[in-house]
Design an enzyme around this catalytic site. Structure first.
Site, PDB file in Angstrom:
ATOM      1  N   SER A 193       0.853  -1.184   0.000  1.00 62.99           N
ATOM      2  CA  SER A 193       0.000   0.000   0.000  1.00 62.99           C
ATOM      3  C   SER A 193       0.898   1.246   0.000  1.00 62.99           C
ATOM      4  CB  SER A 193      -0.934  -0.034   1.208  1.00 62.99           C
ATOM      5  OG  SER A 193      -1.912   0.968   1.102  1.00 62.99           O
ATOM      6  N   ASP A 404      -8.392  -6.093  -4.517  1.00 62.33           N
ATOM      7  CA  ASP A 404      -8.025  -4.919  -3.721  1.00 62.33           C
ATOM      8  C   ASP A 404      -9.119  -3.866  -3.842  1.00 62.33           C
ATOM      9  OD1 ASP A 404      -6.936  -2.562  -2.670  1.00 62.33           O
ATOM     10  OD2 ASP A 404      -4.910  -3.096  -3.298  1.00 62.33           O
ATOM     11  N   HIS A 444      -6.795  -5.930  -0.207  1.00 60.92           N
ATOM     12  CA  HIS A 444      -5.786  -4.880  -0.112  1.00 60.92           C
ATOM     13  C   HIS A 444      -4.659  -5.340   0.824  1.00 60.92           C
ATOM     14  CE1 HIS A 444      -3.934  -1.031  -0.351  1.00 60.92           C
ATOM     15  NE2 HIS A 444      -4.034  -0.839   0.936  1.00 60.92           N
TER      16      HIS A 444
END
Ligand code: CA
Length: 532
Positions: A193, A404, A444
């Site tokens: 991320s 995600d 994610h």
């Protein structure tokens, strides 16, 4: 006469460092007095025995509450724990921990930070130390999980964009030298991320710092990610009582319809869409029939809204700002984007672009353009020329979950194409130093319905240390032994729970290949799939 004091200090450090051949434990305790690194203040050096459940009483509450990070960590090996405070400028500072294991392999590892966080990630420290890395993790120049510390604080923002990781790596390597008496042989970075963005920042702007990068679900093209996230919230709307609002239950219906239309595109009806880029669902199939229960179907406005949510974001002049979200990646999207409140990333407008009085529910394309003009300290992380990183022999193992719901995996694909176009390199040429794996059934960085455990540890359970199942040992094997990963094998646990055992494994393909079910075995057999 300050310089004289400086040199006396350095001499004292030198003499202390070379005084005798102390035991590991003694060296660790002594390190507090002997560590001499500019702008660096030792908070603590502590010998920790394997198995100790280390309590971290001063861990920021915002990190515990904001991202559920635990204020304790079990030490996986005998190690020397070093806690530092480092001045990054006259107006900013960071905290950093280095975990130095007794069974050091000579390698160095830096973990990353996600979202807006400034939180030391203790699981990263433990994971690295377990594998024999001298490992650092920092607070990214601020504590907490919001963008608020950036408000009127450019030095703090600069730390966030790149300087905290840079400083952590520089200081961390010096700590290694002081403690073990030699430089690390290879340096690695692993992040997801925001941490994936940090990985690419170093490939783009600081190619000499790391030899190998694991770049997960990267928040690259960062400002447009903010723009897109903020925009999606406005599309979903902020009136949860409106008859046109799509609630979580209806998103479940939409997900099932997406699967009905697209699950079989890969040849197996297994609940996982292997290549959702091929999926263009028609949501009007869900339009309510007369007398149908409206919690199970869409009105016309809702169908149009869902279609818009799955379209790319274009700017005022028609240029692409951000690619579309992929169908099926909606499980966490509701919680983050579509729940009737402004998405948390839109804080950027309040604390960086404008001021806290700005209501992110009112963002428009003019705001997006303005935010892009600012791009402070190059936070966008979107430069496509990675020649310097390639030249120095660096390797990038990039990955992105296809479920995600926070960062569209299409951004990783788009970036791969941009690098290929700019450097005039075909996929087989890029394969030598930059490989991108699309991980089906991964949310994610963690979670998702598929074979999503791939050794990122902080983001999910550890399944195997084999380079084929583990992105960290995988990038090491590539950098040090020249064995490049052909696939990333993921593990699916029964009901997603490691305690229940492994349900199946699946090889995730290297882009641009996609996974196709060819049989004849059940879809749970990894050999029933082929990358084409
Ligand atoms: Ca499927």
């Amino acid at each position: 006469m300050a310089w004289i004091h400086h040199y006396i200090l350095l001499l004292a450090c030198y003499l202390l460092q070379n005084a005798d051949s102390a035991t590991f434990q003694e060296s660790c305790v002594k390190l507090a007095a002997t560590l001499c690194i500019p702008n660096t203040h030792v908070q603590l050096t502590q010998y920790v025995k394997a198995g100790t459940n280390l309590s971290i009483p001063d861990y920021p509450q915002e990190c515990v509450l904001g991202i559920g990070a635990a204020p304790y960590q079990v030490a996986p090996a005998d190690l020397c724990r070093v806690a530092l405070r480092i001045d990054t400028s006259a107006q900013s500072e960071m905290t950093l921990e280095a975990w130095l294991p007794v069974n050091w392999t000579g390698r160095f590892l830096s973990g990353g930070n996600g979202g807006f966080t400034g939180c030391i990630q203790y699981p990263d420290l433990a994971y690295g130390a377990m594998l024999g890395f001298a490992t650092v993790s920092g607070n990214n120049g601020h504590n907490g999980t919001t963008a608020e510390p950036f408000y009127k604080a450019p030095e703090v923002l600069e730390d966030y964009v790149y300087r905290a990781i840079y400083t952590g790596a520089t200081v961390g390597k010096q700590v290694v030298k002081s403690f073990y008496g030699k430089q690390p042989t290879k340096a690695y970075f692993m992040g997801c991320s925001g941490g994936g963005r940090q990985a690419f920042k170093f490939a783009q702007d600081f190619p000499d710092v790391f030899d190998g990068l694991v770049a997960g679900s990267p928040a690259i093209d960062f400002v447009n990610l903010i723009n897109w996230a903020s925009w999606l919230s406005t599309l979903a709307g902020f009136d949860r009582n409106s008859p046109d609002f799509i609630d979580e239950k209806l998103w479940g219906v939409i997900h099932q319809e997406t699967l009905r239309q697209c699950d079989g595109l890969d040849g197996a009806m297994d609940g996982i869409i292997e290549d959702p880029a091929l999926c263009y669902p028609v949501f009007e199939t869900l339009i309510c029939k007369p007398s149908q229960d409206t919690s199970t179907c869409l009105n016309g406005k809702q169908a149009a809204r869902v279609r818009e949510i799955y379209e790319p974001l274009y700017g005022n002049n028609g240029t692409l700002l951000y690619p579309r979200q992929l169908p099926g990646a909606d499980a966490t999207a509701f919680a983050n984007y579509l729940n009737g409140t402004a998405m948390f990333l839109s804080q950027w407008f309040q604390y960086v672009v404008y001021d806290p009085s700005f209501d992110p529910r009112n963002v428009n394309r003019a705001d997006f353009a303005f935010a892009n003009e600012q791009d402070p300290f190059g936070v966008s992380t979107w430069k496509p020329d990675l020649s310097a990183f390639k030249r120095r022999g660096g390797k990038i193992l990039a990955l992105h979950g296809l479920e995600d719901g926070i960062i569209s995996s299409e951004i990783s694909k788009l970036y791969y194409h941009r690098v290929a176009d700019t450097m005039q390199a075909s996929p087989s040429a890029l394969d030598e130093w930059y490989r991108f794996f699309r991980i089906s059934g991964l949310g994610h960085c963690a979670g998702g319905k598929g074979a999503s455990s791939i050794g990122m540890y902080y983001f999910g359970p550890l399944t195997s240390l084999s380079p084929q199942d583990n992105v960290l040992t995988g990038v090491v094997d590539w950098v040090e032994n020249g064995r490049a990963p052909e696939f990333v094998r993921g593990t699916r646990f029964k009901d997603g729970s490691p305690a229940l055992g492994i349900e199946y494994k699946r090889k995730h393909c290297k882009y641009p290949a996609r996974n196709v079910y060819v049989g004849p075995q059940n879809y749970t057999d990894e050999n029933a799939w082929m990358c084409v």
